[in-house]
Scaffold this motif. Structure first.
Motif, mmCIF file in Angstrom:
data_model
loop_
_atom_site.group_PDB
_atom_site.id
_atom_site.type_symbol
_atom_site.label_atom_id
_atom_site.label_comp_id
_atom_site.label_asym_id
_atom_site.label_seq_id
_atom_site.Cartn_x
_atom_site.Cartn_y
_atom_site.Cartn_z
ATOM 1 N N LYS A 159 0.963 -1.241 0.107
ATOM 2 C CA LYS A 159 -0.238 -0.005 -0.050
ATOM 3 C C LYS A 159 0.976 1.257 0.206
ATOM 4 O O LYS A 159 0.570 2.238 -0.871
ATOM 5 N N GLU A 160 1.959 1.206 0.670
ATOM 6 C CA GLU A 160 2.800 2.427 0.727
ATOM 7 C C GLU A 160 3.457 2.609 -0.588
ATOM 8 O O GLU A 160 3.671 3.780 -1.215
ATOM 9 N N GLU A 162 2.342 1.887 -3.385
ATOM 10 C CA GLU A 162 1.333 2.221 -4.390
ATOM 11 C C GLU A 162 1.028 3.637 -4.301
ATOM 12 O O GLU A 162 0.636 4.350 -5.166
ATOM 13 N N LYS A 163 1.138 4.378 -2.937
ATOM 14 C CA LYS A 163 0.969 5.548 -2.670
ATOM 15 C C LYS A 163 2.171 6.422 -3.388
ATOM 16 O O LYS A 163 1.849 7.312 -4.102
ATOM 17 N N ASP A 166 1.720 6.278 -7.151
ATOM 18 C CA ASP A 166 0.890 7.199 -7.548
ATOM 19 C C ASP A 166 1.204 8.539 -7.687
ATOM 20 O O ASP A 166 0.931 9.479 -8.517
ATOM 21 N N GLU A 167 1.765 9.199 -6.481
ATOM 22 C CA GLU A 167 2.420 10.286 -6.635
ATOM 23 C C GLU A 167 3.509 10.655 -7.642
ATOM 24 O O GLU A 167 3.503 11.833 -8.213
ATOM 25 N N ARG A 203 8.839 9.897 3.609
ATOM 26 C CA ARG A 203 7.775 8.769 4.043
ATOM 27 C C ARG A 203 8.730 7.315 3.716
ATOM 28 O O ARG A 203 8.721 6.500 4.644
#
Length: 435
Positions: A159-160, A162-163, A166-167, A203
């Motif tokens: 999930k991280e 993917e975030k 996407d950015e 992050r």
């Protein structure tokens, strides 16, 4: 890839090959249900997925091999995403051997290490970080490492990734607009999204920083109790284990060799050693015990040096060492002290050990924890590419785009979207059989 396939039905024992009440034999692949049905006395075909069916495994001559329960999984429902049957049989070694040979006669090939998880990955049941978490969960040595592995298995790293992807894709899309126009046609000047990129870097760096502490919780630490004779090492050893493992005596030199035990301290698996007391001795056996103690101290992650009230105060600092004072019931001391007689201060010793072992861990409670060196490396490559994009923010947009594309490539390798067969084979071959 050598050995790993997706077009053959496979089987493997998923429980240890040792006598037990039950054993589980997994099968997976095309026509698994039909193949198991050919050696199963009972109806497996046309059963809903996850149905448990009681019956008998029979050999090619029709003789009963064992009474079993078989769980049926249709395509897309089981662990691998393939047709599958899991057989629960009795756990005697002759039964396991006979069930295995019967399945081979029916047309199954014995699975390689990690081949079930490999197929789950290939069929999209999990990404590479989740696949790695399977083995990490199986090999977890403590409660903390179990929780972390379960989080990764639930997709926290994916999930991280993917975030971040996407950015980066959105940033690249804005660059593509610039590249689609000629020099004189660019609608507006492109401004490097510094804050946005630094947010992604921050992050990912925080996730990456969890690697060292995660290894501590998964692999554990080597802690050695040292000190002079009769300092109270063995008493502390027993108190930390909450059992009488080491002999405690007023006679000096009672412990002549080290004793090792496993204990968990606030989620950290600790290999704890009680050692021979340090002193000048003319006894050859005791000398050898002292030599071994010193070797252990040199290789320890932490030395807990125990001082009794009779010992002289040690002023100098030592690497990887904390000092604790014993027999606090008869003499007060500055610093960490304990009494093995009353139990006072034992929790303070544990707290000091844990504090030392975790002192380099960075707080990252709101990000997932990684244990894999491969994941740490891929996150590092992603961060490096983003930093290079930032450092070259004054270059032309086509140059800057290359750095963002490199970051995307590293993220894709992190999750396994693009990974070479050689890397996959090395990764999955480290798994246990049946996974």
């Amino acid at each position: 890839m050598t050995g790993y396939t997706t077009d053959e039905p496979i089987y493997a024992l998923a429980t240890p090959f040792s006598p037990s009440a039950l054993a589980v034999v997994r099968t997976s692949g095309n026509d698994s249900i039909a193949l198991v049905s050919s050696v199963f006395k009972g109806r497996l075909k046309d059963r809903p997925s996850s149905s448990a069916v009681h019956g008998w495994i029979v050999d090619k001559e029709g003789k009963k091999v064992d009474e079993v329960v078989a769980v049926v999984y249709g395509r897309g429902h089981g662990y691998t995403g393939e047709e599958a049957v899991e057989i629960m049989c009795h756990g005697s070694l002759p039964v396991i051997r006979k069930v295995s040979s019967t399945l081979e006669e029916a047309g199954f090939r014995r699975a390689l290490k990690g081949e079930f998880t490999y197929r789950a990955f290939i069929h999209g049941r999990m990404d590479l970080t989740e696949a790695e978490a399977v083995e990490e969960l199986v090999s977890a040595k403590g409660e903390r490492s179990r929780e972390d592995a379960l989080s990764r298995l639930s997709g926290s790293i994916r999930k991280e990734a993917e975030k971040a992807r996407d950015e980066i894709v959105q940033i690249l899309a804005s660059l593509e607009v610039q590249l689609d126009y000629g020099e004189d046609e660019i609608p507006e000047e492109w401004i490097f999204p510094k804050e946005r990129v630094e947010g992604i870097i921050e992050r990912l760096e925080r996730i990456r920083s969890t690697y060292s502490s995660s290894r501590l919780y998964s692999q554990g630490a080597k802690v050695v109790l040292a000190g002079r004779t009769n300092a109270g090492k063995s008493s502390l050893f027993n108190a930390l284990l909450k059992e009488n493992r080491a002999i405690v005596s007023d006679t000096e030199g009672t412990t002549r060799d080290y004793i090792e035990a496993q204990v968990e301290m606030e989620g950290i698996p600790v290999r704890l050693f009680d050692t021979a007391g340090l002193r000048d001795s003319g006894d050859d056996i005791e000398k050898e015990g002292i030599r071994r103690s010193e070797e252990l101290m040199d290789s320890a992650d932490l030395v807990v040096y125990v001082l009794s009230p009779e010992d002289e105060k040690i002023e100098e600092k030592r690497d990887r060492t904390i000092f604790v004072h014993s027999k606090s019931d008869i003499a007060e001391s500055e610093g960490i002290s304990f009494s093995s007689l009353t139990g006072d201060g034992i929790s303070s010793v544990v707290e000091a050990i844990v504090s030392y072992l975790t002192k380099e861990s960075r707080g990252a409670e709101d990000v997932p924890v990684i244990e894999s060196e491969r994941q740490e490396r891929k996150l590092g490559e992603t961060v490096e590419a983003l930093k290079e994009a930032e450092q070259n923010s004054n270059e032309s947009v086509d140059i800057i785009a290359l750095f963002f594309q490199s970051a995307l490539s590293s993220l894709s390798e992190l999750t396994g979207e693009t990974t070479s067969d050689d890397i996959l084979e090395v990764l999955f071959s480290s798994f246990c059989l049946g996974k």
